[in-house]
Design an enzyme around this catalytic site. Sequence first.
Site, PDB file in Angstrom:
ATOM      1  N   GLU A 237      34.568  39.623  46.198  1.00 30.15           N
ATOM      2  CA  GLU A 237      35.452  38.420  45.535  1.00 30.15           C
ATOM      3  C   GLU A 237      34.309  37.562  44.823  1.00 30.15           C
ATOM      4  O   GLU A 237      34.598  37.237  43.823  1.00 30.15           O
ATOM      5  CB  GLU A 237      36.137  37.706  46.493  1.00 30.15           C
ATOM      6  CG  GLU A 237      37.388  38.100  46.898  1.00 30.15           C
ATOM      7  CD  GLU A 237      38.538  37.584  45.758  1.00 30.15           C
ATOM      8  OE1 GLU A 237      38.570  38.291  44.863  1.00 30.15           O
ATOM      9  OE2 GLU A 237      39.238  36.472  46.042  1.00 30.15           O
TER      10      GLU A 237
ATOM     11  N   ASP B  42      41.641  33.816  50.010  1.00 33.17           N
ATOM     12  CA  ASP B  42      42.332  34.969  49.516  1.00 33.17           C
ATOM     13  C   ASP B  42      42.206  36.303  50.439  1.00 33.17           C
ATOM     14  O   ASP B  42      43.038  36.955  50.904  1.00 33.17           O
ATOM     15  CB  ASP B  42      42.135  35.185  48.157  1.00 33.17           C
ATOM     16  CG  ASP B  42      42.993  34.262  47.185  1.00 33.17           C
ATOM     17  OD1 ASP B  42      43.429  33.308  47.675  1.00 33.17           O
ATOM     18  OD2 ASP B  42      42.900  34.379  45.993  1.00 33.17           O
TER      19      ASP B  42
ATOM     20  N   LYS C  85      48.884  37.908  48.404  1.00 29.24           N
ATOM     21  CA  LYS C  85      49.280  36.624  49.076  1.00 29.24           C
ATOM     22  C   LYS C  85      49.920  35.569  47.878  1.00 29.24           C
ATOM     23  O   LYS C  85      49.621  35.689  46.868  1.00 29.24           O
ATOM     24  CB  LYS C  85      47.981  35.929  49.717  1.00 29.24           C
ATOM     25  CG  LYS C  85      46.972  35.591  48.540  1.00 29.24           C
ATOM     26  CD  LYS C  85      46.931  34.297  47.974  1.00 29.24           C
ATOM     27  CE  LYS C  85      46.814  34.265  46.304  1.00 29.24           C
ATOM     28  NZ  LYS C  85      45.966  33.969  45.678  1.00 29.24           N
TER      29      LYS C  85
HETATM   30  N1  LIG Z   1      44.348  46.977  41.058  1.00 33.18           N
HETATM   31  C1  LIG Z   1      43.405  46.658  40.496  1.00 33.18           C
HETATM   32  N2  LIG Z   1      42.491  47.725  39.693  1.00 33.18           N
HETATM   33  C2  LIG Z   1      41.319  47.372  39.186  1.00 33.18           C
HETATM   34  N3  LIG Z   1      40.624  46.109  39.274  1.00 33.18           N
HETATM   35  C3  LIG Z   1      41.574  45.074  39.724  1.00 33.18           C
HETATM   36  C4  LIG Z   1      42.656  45.474  40.509  1.00 33.18           C
HETATM   37  N4  LIG Z   1      43.202  44.312  41.203  1.00 33.18           N
HETATM   38  C5  LIG Z   1      42.323  43.302  40.998  1.00 33.18           C
HETATM   39  N5  LIG Z   1      41.277  43.863  40.222  1.00 33.18           N
HETATM   40  C6  LIG Z   1      40.225  43.088  39.630  1.00 33.18           C
HETATM   41  O1  LIG Z   1      40.290  41.859  39.786  1.00 33.18           O
HETATM   42  C7  LIG Z   1      40.421  40.941  38.529  1.00 33.18           C
HETATM   43  C8  LIG Z   1      41.437  39.700  38.766  1.00 33.18           C
HETATM   44  O2  LIG Z   1      41.181  38.982  39.755  1.00 33.18           O
HETATM   45  P1  LIG Z   1      41.802  37.564  39.664  1.00 33.18           P
HETATM   46  O3  LIG Z   1      41.027  36.687  40.468  1.00 33.18           O
HETATM   47  O4  LIG Z   1      41.404  36.897  38.134  1.00 33.18           O
HETATM   48  O5  LIG Z   1      43.219  37.654  39.750  1.00 33.18           O
HETATM   49  P2  LIG Z   1      44.137  37.706  41.095  1.00 33.18           P
HETATM   50  O6  LIG Z   1      43.297  37.749  42.101  1.00 33.18           O
HETATM   51  O7  LIG Z   1      45.230  38.373  40.665  1.00 33.18           O
HETATM   52  O8  LIG Z   1      44.740  36.006  40.972  1.00 33.18           O
HETATM   53  P3  LIG Z   1      44.463  34.749  42.087  1.00 33.18           P
HETATM   54  O9  LIG Z   1      42.710  34.896  42.291  1.00 33.18           O
HETATM   55  O10 LIG Z   1      44.770  33.682  41.259  1.00 33.18           O
HETATM   56  O11 LIG Z   1      45.090  35.127  43.331  1.00 33.18           O
HETATM   57  C9  LIG Z   1      40.640  42.017  37.441  1.00 33.18           C
HETATM   58  O12 LIG Z   1      40.034  41.421  36.370  1.00 33.18           O
HETATM   59  C10 LIG Z   1      39.822  43.164  38.323  1.00 33.18           C
HETATM   60  O13 LIG Z   1      38.544  43.259  37.875  1.00 33.18           O
HETATM   61  C1  LIG Z   2      42.041  29.074  42.816  1.00 28.25           C
HETATM   62  C2  LIG Z   2      41.691  29.442  44.161  1.00 28.25           C
HETATM   63  O1  LIG Z   2      41.707  28.320  45.250  1.00 28.25           O
HETATM   64  C3  LIG Z   2      42.792  30.455  44.938  1.00 28.25           C
HETATM   65  C4  LIG Z   2      43.069  31.562  43.848  1.00 28.25           C
HETATM   66  O2  LIG Z   2      43.976  32.441  44.732  1.00 28.25           O
HETATM   67  C5  LIG Z   2      40.397  29.930  44.405  1.00 28.25           C
HETATM   68  C6  LIG Z   2      39.755  30.334  45.689  1.00 28.25           C
HETATM   69  O3  LIG Z   2      40.366  29.644  46.846  1.00 28.25           O
HETATM   70  O4  LIG Z   2      39.009  31.218  45.757  1.00 28.25           O
HETATM   71 MG   LIG Z   3      41.760  36.487  42.699  1.00 28.87          MG
END
Ligand SMILES: Nc1ncnc2c1ncn2[C@@H]1O[C@H](COP(=O)(O)OP(=O)(O)OP(=O)(O)O)[C@@H](O)[C@H]1O
Ligand SMILES: C[C@@](O)(CCO)CC(=O)[O-]
Ligand SMILES: [Mg+2]
Length: 385
Positions: free
Chosen positions: A191, A202, A10
């Site tokens: 999450e 998300d 997203k």
């Molecule tokens: N393809 C994957 N393989 C293994 N672990 C994953 C994978 N995708 C996500 N993760 C898990 O999710 C964590 C990343 O999540 P994080 O919420 O910090 O970042 P994001 O979801 O990419 O960004 P945001 O929440 O800002 O949209 C990683 O540390 C891991 O634990």
């Molecule tokens: C930073 C945040 O607002 C968005 C992460 O994609 C965290 C959340 O809403 O859970």
């Molecule tokens: Mg995330």
Amino acid sequence: MEVTARAPGKIILAGEHAVVHGYTAVASSIDLYTVFSIRLRSEDDDTVKLMLNDIGLDFSWSVRRIKEVLSHLGSPFSSTPTSCSLETIKSLATLVDEQSFPETKIGLASGVYAFLWLYTSILGFKPATVTVSSELPVGAGLGSSAAYCVSLSAALLALSDSVKLDVSQKGWSTFNETEAELVNKWAFEGEKIIHGRPSGVDNSVSTFGNVIKFKSGVMTRVNSNMPLRMLITNTKVGRDTKALVANVSARKSRHPDAMCSVLNAIEAISDEWSTIIQSHAVDDLYLSANEEKLGELMEMNQGLLLSMGVSHASIENVLQTSMKYKLASKLTGAGGGGCVLTLLPTHISGEVIDKLVEELGSFGFQSFTAGIGGKGVQISFDHSS
Ligand SMILES: Nc1ncnc2c1ncn2[C@@H]1O[C@H](COP(=O)(O)OP(=O)(O)OP(=O)(O)O)[C@@H](O)[C@H]1O
Ligand SMILES: C[C@@](O)(CCO)CC(=O)[O-]
Ligand SMILES: [Mg+2]
């Protein structure tokens, strides 16, 4: 039989962080997916094997050992999403530690805890081979954690008694509304293990797709009538949503009045975003006036995110570079690095975009576009294996 589920990443168009505190955000799915496949093994094959292709890690637990460590959990309860207690997280950590998780990748361990929690809660103690791979950069603001939890929950529920799907269907199929709700609730529990305090935006947009508005746990679908195009630039600066969310909360408790004004301003920006994208452009002039307004809203939202402490030198670099081309940008997701959105108005030429991408590339950033507002989670069954 192998079950495969895919869930999209997203972009947050407006309102990240504010949404954690009960203020509105607007988010859209993008056509980059995380894919989980699960193949059940015969009952006498005592192994759960997890292959995380994107991060190059494999795990293998004996079902007997998982049962031993998690015996206090009882039978699976796939129809009732339940939070993982702190005590259980400690048990999950024992299972992960026994596999000697590499120290340099320890930040990724929470994803494995989330896997074990969702797996044992939804399917119980069945032997299986599970693989995951993603088109999304992991931990870069494009909702990789939500796409991971949604696709995993979907694949597990498809194998559980709580969801009755037509397994003879060929190709990708979708869940009905009630089933999708269940997928979404379980994904939210995953999450929570990864993020600490997720708002739920998300996992909701990953489950249901399209464009949504989200406030205080309630999702509203937004009918976007605007042809939205965004350049997504990955600064490749690593960050962790959990830590950034915690920092914003700490700032809010230090400066409650100032932060309340900032959060209210962000909510007004999100509301205006959803009004604009729902309006029908009567002609090109109207469309470009609306695009200009969205660009301004992005600049304002970015300024407020900076005041919340979640920008980063790399993000500011992208903003300044795109500003040279008179284009507006904002960070997306949790910030602190990760990805930045740049609005590409309909009138902009391909040459300008190419130049911008090249200049951003010279800093080591990687820019790409993605389809905005597609389908949410989908499932498919393969009988050949
Ligand atoms: N393809 C994957 N393989 C293994 N672990 C994953 C994978 N995708 C996500 N993760 C898990 O999710 C964590 C990343 O999540 P994080 O919420 O910090 O970042 P994001 O979801 O990419 O960004 P945001 O929440 O800002 O949209 C990683 O540390 C891991 O634990
Ligand atoms: C930073 C945040 O607002 C968005 C992460 O994609 C965290 C959340 O809403 O859970
Ligand atoms: Mg995330």
